[in-house]
Motif scaffolding. Structure first.
Motif, PDB file in Angstrom:
ATOM      1  N   SER A 226       0.819  -1.216   0.000  1.00 50.93           N
ATOM      2  CA  SER A 226       0.000   0.000   0.000  1.00 50.93           C
ATOM      3  C   SER A 226       0.850   1.262   0.000  1.00 50.93           C
ATOM      4  CB  SER A 226      -0.938   0.006   1.209  1.00 50.93           C
ATOM      5  OG  SER A 226      -0.213   0.163   2.423  1.00 50.93           O
ATOM      6  N   ILE A 227       2.048   1.187   0.580  1.00 48.14           N
ATOM      7  CA  ILE A 227       2.920   2.365   0.652  1.00 48.14           C
ATOM      8  C   ILE A 227       3.790   2.510  -0.599  1.00 48.14           C
ATOM      9  CG2 ILE A 227       4.885   3.389   1.898  1.00 48.14           C
ATOM     10  CD1 ILE A 227       3.713   2.316   4.458  1.00 48.14           C
ATOM     11  N   THR A 228       4.273   1.384  -1.128  1.00 48.69           N
ATOM     12  CA  THR A 228       5.259   1.468  -2.206  1.00 48.69           C
ATOM     13  C   THR A 228       4.670   1.395  -3.606  1.00 48.69           C
ATOM     14  OG1 THR A 228       5.658  -0.938  -2.170  1.00 48.69           O
ATOM     15  CG2 THR A 228       7.026   0.443  -0.733  1.00 48.69           C
ATOM     16  N   ASP A 229       3.454   0.888  -3.747  1.00 50.49           N
ATOM     17  CA  ASP A 229       2.857   0.743  -5.075  1.00 50.49           C
ATOM     18  C   ASP A 229       1.862   1.872  -5.334  1.00 50.49           C
ATOM     19  OD1 ASP A 229       1.781   0.017  -7.462  1.00 50.49           O
ATOM     20  OD2 ASP A 229       1.202  -2.008  -6.871  1.00 50.49           O
ATOM     21  N   PRO A 230       2.196   2.811  -6.227  1.00 50.84           N
ATOM     22  CA  PRO A 230       1.277   3.928  -6.513  1.00 50.84           C
ATOM     23  C   PRO A 230      -0.051   3.465  -7.101  1.00 50.84           C
ATOM     24  CG  PRO A 230       3.485   4.396  -7.326  1.00 50.84           C
ATOM     25  CD  PRO A 230       3.457   2.937  -6.961  1.00 50.84           C
ATOM     26  N   ASP A 231      -0.091   2.257  -7.679  1.00 54.05           N
ATOM     27  CA  ASP A 231      -1.313   1.737  -8.274  1.00 54.05           C
ATOM     28  C   ASP A 231      -2.012   0.737  -7.361  1.00 54.05           C
ATOM     29  OD1 ASP A 231      -0.932   3.109 -10.745  1.00 54.05           O
ATOM     30  OD2 ASP A 231       0.620   1.654 -11.241  1.00 54.05           O
ATOM     31  N   PHE A 232      -1.696   0.802  -6.071  1.00 50.49           N
ATOM     32  CA  PHE A 232      -2.222  -0.199  -5.136  1.00 50.49           C
ATOM     33  C   PHE A 232      -3.742  -0.175  -5.075  1.00 50.49           C
ATOM     34  CE2 PHE A 232      -3.740  -1.320  -0.883  1.00 50.49           C
ATOM     35  CZ  PHE A 232      -3.267  -2.629  -0.792  1.00 50.49           C
ATOM     36  N   ARG A 233      -4.313  -1.353  -5.146  1.00 48.65           N
ATOM     37  CA  ARG A 233      -5.746  -1.555  -4.940  1.00 48.65           C
ATOM     38  C   ARG A 233      -5.919  -2.841  -4.135  1.00 48.65           C
ATOM     39  NH1 ARG A 233      -5.773   2.748  -6.847  1.00 48.65           N
ATOM     40  NH2 ARG A 233      -7.155   3.696  -8.372  1.00 48.65           N
ATOM     41  N   LEU A 234      -6.949  -2.891  -3.326  1.00 43.88           N
ATOM     42  CA  LEU A 234      -7.266  -4.126  -2.619  1.00 43.88           C
ATOM     43  C   LEU A 234      -7.941  -5.088  -3.591  1.00 43.88           C
ATOM     44  CD1 LEU A 234      -8.571  -2.674   0.760  1.00 43.88           C
ATOM     45  CD2 LEU A 234      -6.473  -3.988   0.420  1.00 43.88           C
ATOM     46  N   HIS A 235      -7.343  -6.270  -3.742  1.00 45.78           N
ATOM     47  CA  HIS A 235      -7.871  -7.272  -4.661  1.00 45.78           C
ATOM     48  C   HIS A 235      -8.197  -8.557  -3.903  1.00 45.78           C
ATOM     49  CE1 HIS A 235      -6.833  -4.837  -8.148  1.00 45.78           C
ATOM     50  NE2 HIS A 235      -5.607  -4.694  -7.671  1.00 45.78           N
ATOM     51  N   ARG A 236      -9.054  -9.363  -4.498  1.00 48.29           N
ATOM     52  CA  ARG A 236      -9.438 -10.627  -3.868  1.00 48.29           C
ATOM     53  C   ARG A 236      -8.249 -11.557  -3.702  1.00 48.29           C
ATOM     54  NH1 ARG A 236     -15.148 -12.124  -6.978  1.00 48.29           N
ATOM     55  NH2 ARG A 236     -16.370 -10.367  -6.139  1.00 48.29           N
ATOM     56  N   ARG A 237      -7.299 -11.511  -4.643  1.00 50.45           N
ATOM     57  CA  ARG A 237      -6.157 -12.422  -4.556  1.00 50.45           C
ATOM     58  C   ARG A 237      -5.296 -12.164  -3.323  1.00 50.45           C
ATOM     59  NH1 ARG A 237      -4.728  -8.932  -8.815  1.00 50.45           N
ATOM     60  NH2 ARG A 237      -2.902  -7.614  -8.395  1.00 50.45           N
TER      61      ARG A 237
END
Length: 382
Positions: A82-93
């Motif tokens: 969540s901190i390092t990925d600018p494209d972070f999204r919560l996904h089912r995987r």
């Protein structure tokens, strides 16, 4: 003494979790960290019961300390993403990281369902309790901890390149404090494994360390909470089509092979970017991000990123710093600025640190800033 410190940590953790949940920025990361702190608080409470031999009074709390630690690894990994990925999204995987927790829950479910009398009969046998405490489940838990933290470190380094396409501030790209946190947590985890085996095999002096090593974890988690409360670390993403940021890094021509951006639109965006950089000089803001620049141009950020990568042949970080360097050369050679230090001028031009400035200057100019300025001034005098 240890119990008092652990209880103090529990109380402080409650305040930190509340502050994190109320902070408006970095909301996803803050909530994940608040969840991590709540798990830690619950675990510390169970340790206090264990240290004071209170499981005999509250038998239904026993063995929860076998289950809760299975949440540490997934939460640390999720926090890093969540901190390092600018494209972070919560996904089912991402729920897959909870598989070990689910497996442990079903294995322990028959014990949790036992009546209090049966649990008391079990807890009254110290030899049996000690034998099972150091059985396969808690042994495996140690290695799961190490594995998840190693995975978090791999995620951290993998996302560094992606962050150069979103930030112009080296501190937001490197997130040094998170890197330090993960390496220290890995060290603590390895130390915990050593402590586990020291107690299991009753090694002199070392077995007495338990449960004092938990104090290190308390300090580390509260330290990272302090950092998230006081520093800008995560990007609030803007939704982008899937093709904008594929999972694998590749050359621009391959990376954007399926992009719907036409050559004409790409040229128009490139022209608008250039005009904006010259007229409004947004690069003077040392915290400028891709999202902010895209908003000023009123275009999707994935299109802006693609144009910078393909039309200009650099990432966002390099693109912005090129303009900062040009501005520095203009300001440093201005006779009215001779009373200013080179670092002071660099900071005014948008650089956020001396190290970033010197590194960028040496890479693009092949010399140091002081040598460049000295030679430029000497050539003017000739």
């Amino acid at each position: 003494m240890i119990t008092a410190i652990l209880l103090s940590g529990i109380i402080q953790g409650g305040f930190l979790a509340l502050m994190l949940l109320r902070k408006p920025s970095n909301q996803i990361a803050n909530r994940i960290l608040a969840a991590l702190i709540l798990v830690l608080m619950s675990h510390l409470f169970l340790i206090c019961l264990d240290v004071k031999d209170l499981f005999l009074l509250y038998p239904h709390f026993s063995r929860l300390s076998w289950l809760l630690p299975l949440l540490y690894g997934p939460l640390i990994l999720l926090l890093t993403q969540s901190i390092t990925d600018p494209d972070f999204r919560l996904h089912r995987r991402q729920w897959l990281s909870l598989v070990p927790f689910g497996v442990y829950f079903f294995v322990l479910l028959p014990y949790f369902a036992l009546p209090a009398a049966d649990k008391l009969a079990y807890l009254s046998n110290p030899r049996l309790v000690a034998q099972q405490d150091f059985g396969w489940m808690n042994t495996l838990t140690n290695y799961l901890h190490v594995g998840f933290v190693v995975g978090a470190l791999a995620t951290f380094y993998r996302n560094l390149r992606k962050r150069t396409d979103h930030f112009s501030n080296s501190e937001l790209i490197d997130v040094h404090w998170l890197k330090e946190f993960l390496w220290i947590v890995l060290s603590v985890m390895l130390f915990s494994v050593a402590t586990f085996y020291a107690r299991k095999y009753r090694l002199a002096h070392l077995e007495s360390i338990y449960p004092a090593h938990f104090l290190l974890v308390v300090v580390l988690v509260y330290w990272i909470a302090f950092k998230l409360l006081h520093e800008q670390t995560a990007l609030t993403p803007v939704p982008a089509p899937p093709q904008a940021h594929p999972a694998q890094e590749a050359e621009p021509a391959i990376k954007y092979a399926k992009s719907s951006l036409t050559d004409a639109l790409s040229d128009d965006i490139a022209r608008r970017i250039t005009n904006l950089m010259h007229s409004e000089k947004p690069y003077l803001d040392n915290n400028l991000t891709l999202v902010q620049l895209a908003a000023r141009l009123d275009i999707p950020r994935h299109q802006l990123s693609q144009v910078i990568n393909t039309a200009f042949g650099v990432n966002f970080f390099e693109f912005v710093n090129q303009y900062r360097l040009q501005e520095f050369k203009i300001q440093a050679l201005d006779p009215s600025n001779q009373h200013l230090s080179l670092l002071g001028i660099a900071l005014e031009c948008g650089f956020n640190s001396k190290a970033t400035f010197n590194q960028a200057f040496k890479k693009l100019e092949g010399t140091t800033p002081s040598d460049f300025v000295r030679r430029s001034r000497e050539s003017v005098l000739k």
